[in-house]
Design a protein around this motif. Sequence first.
Motif, PDB file in Angstrom:
ATOM      1  N   THR A  27      51.853  45.812   8.759  1.00  0.00           N
ATOM      2  CA  THR A  27      52.220  46.053   7.366  1.00  0.00           C
ATOM      3  C   THR A  27      51.123  45.626   6.423  1.00  0.00           C
ATOM      4  O   THR A  27      50.784  46.322   5.469  1.00  0.00           O
ATOM      5  N   ASN A  30      48.912  48.127   3.665  1.00  0.00           N
ATOM      6  CA  ASN A  30      49.044  47.950   2.222  1.00  0.00           C
ATOM      7  C   ASN A  30      47.740  47.581   1.541  1.00  0.00           C
ATOM      8  O   ASN A  30      47.749  47.170   0.389  1.00  0.00           O
ATOM      9  N   LEU A  54      44.031  48.402  -0.147  1.00  0.00           N
ATOM     10  CA  LEU A  54      43.442  49.516  -0.890  1.00  0.00           C
ATOM     11  C   LEU A  54      42.253  49.008  -1.688  1.00  0.00           C
ATOM     12  O   LEU A  54      42.308  47.915  -2.266  1.00  0.00           O
ATOM     13  N   PHE A  57      46.875  55.214  -6.099  1.00  0.00           N
ATOM     14  CA  PHE A  57      47.895  54.542  -5.294  1.00  0.00           C
ATOM     15  C   PHE A  57      48.866  55.592  -4.743  1.00  0.00           C
ATOM     16  O   PHE A  57      49.497  56.327  -5.501  1.00  0.00           O
ATOM     17  N   LEU A  59      53.202  49.374  -4.394  1.00  0.00           N
ATOM     18  CA  LEU A  59      52.393  48.390  -3.680  1.00  0.00           C
ATOM     19  C   LEU A  59      52.690  46.977  -4.184  1.00  0.00           C
ATOM     20  O   LEU A  59      52.488  46.691  -5.362  1.00  0.00           O
ATOM     21  N   ILE A  89      51.336  43.656  -4.758  1.00  0.00           N
ATOM     22  CA  ILE A  89      49.965  43.128  -4.799  1.00  0.00           C
ATOM     23  C   ILE A  89      50.001  41.608  -4.719  1.00  0.00           C
ATOM     24  O   ILE A  89      50.582  40.947  -5.580  1.00  0.00           O
ATOM     25  N   ASN A 135      54.729  43.642  -8.102  1.00  0.00           N
ATOM     26  CA  ASN A 135      55.202  44.866  -7.469  1.00  0.00           C
ATOM     27  C   ASN A 135      54.861  46.058  -8.360  1.00  0.00           C
ATOM     28  O   ASN A 135      55.516  46.303  -9.370  1.00  0.00           O
ATOM     29  N   ASP A 177      54.425  49.998  -9.165  1.00  0.00           N
ATOM     30  CA  ASP A 177      54.906  51.341  -8.843  1.00  0.00           C
ATOM     31  C   ASP A 177      54.131  52.338  -9.699  1.00  0.00           C
ATOM     32  O   ASP A 177      54.277  52.366 -10.932  1.00  0.00           O
ATOM     33  N   ASN A 203      45.020  43.518  -1.772  1.00  0.00           N
ATOM     34  CA  ASN A 203      45.519  43.053  -0.474  1.00  0.00           C
ATOM     35  C   ASN A 203      44.485  43.157   0.639  1.00  0.00           C
ATOM     36  O   ASN A 203      44.838  43.073   1.816  1.00  0.00           O
TER      37      ASN A 203
END
Length: 233
Positions: free
Chosen positions: A18, A22, A24, A56, A60, A62, A137, A139, A193
């Motif tokens: 995971t 996640n 990037l 994105f 995500l 972060i 978080n 979006d 991340n």
Amino acid sequence: MLKKRLKIALALAVLGTTSSANALVIGAGSATGNCFPFGCSYWTPTYQQVYDASAFDAPLPISTLSFYRSIDTWSGNAPNTGIYTFSLSTTTAAVDELSANATANLGGNVLTVFTGALPTDVAPGSRMDIFLDNAFNYDPLFGNLLLSINVTGLASSGNTLSFDAVDNASDGTSRLYMAGGLRDSTGLVTGFNEALSQPVEHDQLANPVPEPTSLALFGLSLAGLFGAYRRRK
């Protein structure tokens, strides 16, 4: 006992997968070096950088930010001193269209994610990781992502330390800096991340996720545990 160990191993394997999925990095194209806001002291009082939501693929969470020093090899290794405050929010401002008024760029969900000093040593060719006090978080459906940075007690380390920056039509980022609201299309290459999925770069990383090779070895061990469990049944 073996069954319990197998469950723990499976959980750790899922966690590692995971974390890697996640990660990037935003900042495409040829990078240059830029000292704002970590390596020079004349960008205050506020630095903001916007990232295009299209970069994105999905929401995500972060939990770390990373900045890269692959271009700058000529100065010292110490960033500025002072207490930095990082905030994240969504924003309606577009890339290359930040308002000169920093407050106007903030979204209603602005969250202070880090307060503290920067690492004291970022060697050429390495990465500076900032582990957030609070995960954000994000979006992309709700707007672009905005990073805001303020600092108290700012003092130059004596180095004009530069981090990788991009300035081209496809980089998906731009910034606001200095009193009076100066803006341009440059932005620091930023990892989200990355510290959770890549090898340790410096001593700020306390609990690194295993490298791909380590994960492969871990998978072999996991297979052995599973085989032993089946034989015992």
